[in-house]
Scaffold this motif. Structure first.
Motif, PDB file in Angstrom:
ATOM      1  N   LYS A  36       0.836  -1.204   0.000  1.00 40.82           N
ATOM      2  CA  LYS A  36       0.000   0.000   0.000  1.00 40.82           C
ATOM      3  C   LYS A  36       0.871   1.255   0.000  1.00 40.82           C
ATOM      4  O   LYS A  36       0.597   2.213  -0.723  1.00 40.82           O
ATOM      5  N   ALA A  37       1.939   1.245   0.787  1.00 39.76           N
ATOM      6  CA  ALA A  37       2.837   2.403   0.853  1.00 39.76           C
ATOM      7  C   ALA A  37       3.528   2.653  -0.479  1.00 39.76           C
ATOM      8  O   ALA A  37       3.771   3.800  -0.852  1.00 39.76           O
ATOM      9  N   LEU A  38       3.846   1.588  -1.197  1.00 43.42           N
ATOM     10  CA  LEU A  38       4.540   1.733  -2.476  1.00 43.42           C
ATOM     11  C   LEU A  38       3.658   2.302  -3.578  1.00 43.42           C
ATOM     12  O   LEU A  38       4.150   2.715  -4.623  1.00 43.42           O
ATOM     13  N   SER A  39       2.355   2.317  -3.337  1.00 39.54           N
ATOM     14  CA  SER A  39       1.443   2.871  -4.344  1.00 39.54           C
ATOM     15  C   SER A  39       0.796   4.178  -3.875  1.00 39.54           C
ATOM     16  O   SER A  39      -0.179   4.632  -4.461  1.00 39.54           O
ATOM     17  N   ILE A  40       1.380   4.787  -2.848  1.00 34.86           N
ATOM     18  CA  ILE A  40       0.797   6.013  -2.287  1.00 34.86           C
ATOM     19  C   ILE A  40       0.732   7.129  -3.326  1.00 34.86           C
ATOM     20  O   ILE A  40       1.632   7.284  -4.152  1.00 34.86           O
ATOM     21  N   GLN A  41      -0.365   7.844  -3.296  1.00 37.09           N
ATOM     22  CA  GLN A  41      -0.572   9.026  -4.142  1.00 37.09           C
ATOM     23  C   GLN A  41      -1.158  10.094  -3.212  1.00 37.09           C
ATOM     24  O   GLN A  41      -2.342  10.089  -2.943  1.00 37.09           O
ATOM     25  N   VAL A  42      -0.324  10.993  -2.718  1.00 32.38           N
ATOM     26  CA  VAL A  42      -0.819  11.981  -1.757  1.00 32.38           C
ATOM     27  C   VAL A  42      -1.968  12.806  -2.333  1.00 32.38           C
ATOM     28  O   VAL A  42      -2.872  13.200  -1.604  1.00 32.38           O
ATOM     29  N   GLU A  43      -1.949  13.019  -3.621  1.00 28.30           N
ATOM     30  CA  GLU A  43      -2.998  13.824  -4.244  1.00 28.30           C
ATOM     31  C   GLU A  43      -4.364  13.136  -4.200  1.00 28.30           C
ATOM     32  O   GLU A  43      -5.400  13.786  -4.353  1.00 28.30           O
ATOM     33  N   ASP A  44      -4.384  11.825  -3.966  1.00 26.70           N
ATOM     34  CA  ASP A  44      -5.640  11.077  -3.881  1.00 26.70           C
ATOM     35  C   ASP A  44      -6.027  10.758  -2.437  1.00 26.70           C
ATOM     36  O   ASP A  44      -7.036  10.091  -2.200  1.00 26.70           O
ATOM     37  N   ALA A  45      -5.240  11.222  -1.496  1.00 21.22           N
ATOM     38  CA  ALA A  45      -5.491  10.917  -0.085  1.00 21.22           C
ATOM     39  C   ALA A  45      -6.791  11.561   0.399  1.00 21.22           C
ATOM     40  O   ALA A  45      -7.268  12.543  -0.167  1.00 21.22           O
ATOM     41  N   HIS A  55      -5.880  22.104   2.553  1.00 18.02           N
ATOM     42  CA  HIS A  55      -4.738  22.855   3.089  1.00 18.02           C
ATOM     43  C   HIS A  55      -3.436  22.067   2.946  1.00 18.02           C
ATOM     44  O   HIS A  55      -2.394  22.637   2.605  1.00 18.02           O
ATOM     45  N   ILE A  56      -3.494  20.762   3.219  1.00 18.81           N
ATOM     46  CA  ILE A  56      -2.295  19.925   3.102  1.00 18.81           C
ATOM     47  C   ILE A  56      -1.800  19.891   1.659  1.00 18.81           C
ATOM     48  O   ILE A  56      -0.611  20.111   1.389  1.00 18.81           O
ATOM     49  N   LEU A  57      -2.703  19.619   0.719  1.00 22.23           N
ATOM     50  CA  LEU A  57      -2.291  19.538  -0.688  1.00 22.23           C
ATOM     51  C   LEU A  57      -1.784  20.884  -1.198  1.00 22.23           C
ATOM     52  O   LEU A  57      -0.785  20.941  -1.923  1.00 22.23           O
ATOM     53  N   ASN A  58      -2.440  21.961  -0.810  1.00 21.43           N
ATOM     54  CA  ASN A  58      -1.968  23.275  -1.237  1.00 21.43           C
ATOM     55  C   ASN A  58      -0.618  23.615  -0.619  1.00 21.43           C
ATOM     56  O   ASN A  58       0.234  24.228  -1.266  1.00 21.43           O
ATOM     57  N   SER A  59      -0.394  23.193   0.618  1.00 26.57           N
ATOM     58  CA  SER A  59       0.911  23.412   1.251  1.00 26.57           C
ATOM     59  C   SER A  59       2.003  22.652   0.511  1.00 26.57           C
ATOM     60  O   SER A  59       3.108  23.170   0.326  1.00 26.57           O
ATOM     61  N   ILE A  60       1.702  21.435   0.087  1.00 27.28           N
ATOM     62  CA  ILE A  60       2.686  20.621  -0.638  1.00 27.28           C
ATOM     63  C   ILE A  60       3.148  21.322  -1.914  1.00 27.28           C
ATOM     64  O   ILE A  60       4.319  21.261  -2.270  1.00 27.28           O
ATOM     65  N   VAL A  61       2.231  22.010  -2.591  1.00 27.60           N
ATOM     66  CA  VAL A  61       2.604  22.677  -3.847  1.00 27.60           C
ATOM     67  C   VAL A  61       3.080  24.113  -3.625  1.00 27.60           C
ATOM     68  O   VAL A  61       3.363  24.828  -4.575  1.00 27.60           O
ATOM     69  N   GLY A  62       3.165  24.543  -2.357  1.00 26.75           N
ATOM     70  CA  GLY A  62       3.720  25.852  -2.046  1.00 26.75           C
ATOM     71  C   GLY A  62       2.722  26.990  -1.976  1.00 26.75           C
ATOM     72  O   GLY A  62       3.128  28.154  -1.945  1.00 26.75           O
ATOM     73  N   ASP A  69      -6.660  28.025   0.557  1.00 22.75           N
ATOM     74  CA  ASP A  69      -8.055  27.590   0.444  1.00 22.75           C
ATOM     75  C   ASP A  69      -8.485  27.297  -0.990  1.00 22.75           C
ATOM     76  O   ASP A  69      -9.630  26.915  -1.222  1.00 22.75           O
ATOM     77  N   TYR A  70      -7.586  27.469  -1.948  1.00 20.42           N
ATOM     78  CA  TYR A  70      -7.918  27.168  -3.341  1.00 20.42           C
ATOM     79  C   TYR A  70      -8.232  25.678  -3.501  1.00 20.42           C
ATOM     80  O   TYR A  70      -7.786  24.849  -2.699  1.00 20.42           O
ATOM     81  N   VAL A  71      -8.946  25.360  -4.555  1.00 20.71           N
ATOM     82  CA  VAL A  71      -9.159  23.948  -4.897  1.00 20.71           C
ATOM     83  C   VAL A  71      -7.795  23.363  -5.237  1.00 20.71           C
ATOM     84  O   VAL A  71      -7.050  23.943  -6.039  1.00 20.71           O
ATOM     85  N   PRO A  72      -7.427  22.224  -4.622  1.00 24.40           N
ATOM     86  CA  PRO A  72      -6.104  21.649  -4.875  1.00 24.40           C
ATOM     87  C   PRO A  72      -5.919  21.251  -6.338  1.00 24.40           C
ATOM     88  O   PRO A  72      -6.868  20.858  -7.018  1.00 24.40           O
ATOM     89  N   LEU A  73      -4.688  21.355  -6.785  1.00 31.27           N
ATOM     90  CA  LEU A  73      -4.349  20.927  -8.144  1.00 31.27           C
ATOM     91  C   LEU A  73      -4.469  19.410  -8.242  1.00 31.27           C
ATOM     92  O   LEU A  73      -4.169  18.687  -7.288  1.00 31.27           O
ATOM     93  N   ALA A  74      -4.903  18.930  -9.385  1.00 30.67           N
ATOM     94  CA  ALA A  74      -5.033  17.486  -9.593  1.00 30.67           C
ATOM     95  C   ALA A  74      -3.662  16.822  -9.723  1.00 30.67           C
ATOM     96  O   ALA A  74      -3.486  15.666  -9.337  1.00 30.67           O
TER      97      ALA A  74
END
Length: 90
Positions: A36-45, A55-62, A69-74
């Motif tokens: 499961k860890a080897l197939s992780i996709q944070v963007e799909d979490a 907030h987490i996904l937006n923080s990852i992309v800076g 608060d924007y809609v996270p990038l795909a």
């Protein structure tokens, strides 16, 4: 019976640097968790609170400030880098 088990880079202090001890301790680790860890996709979490996920996904992309608060990038290169880094721990 084991109550807790983890895989630690370099082994645990209780392993005393002995590869036999490390192998014996880690042998009980559930392989399906590694898969499961080897197939992780944070963007799909998922998160229990959607605002946290955004907030987490937006923080990852800076994104900071009001952009948090924007809609996270795909997709984003930072997702790929983080996914690869997390997979590399196994």
């Amino acid at each position: 019976e084991r109550k807790a088990l983890g895989i630690i880079s370099g082994g645990a202090t209780s392993d005393c640097g002995n590869s036999t001890n490390i192998s014996a301790r880690e042998a009980a680790f559930p392989y399906e968790l590694i898969e499961k860890a080897l197939s992780i996709q944070v963007e799909d979490a998922e998160a229990s609170v959607e605002d946290d996920r955004r907030h987490i996904l937006n923080s990852i992309v800076g994104r900071t400030g009001e952009k948090i608060d924007y809609v996270p990038l795909a997709a984003h290169d930072n997702y790929v880098q983080l996914n690869n880094s997390l997979r590399g721990t196994f």
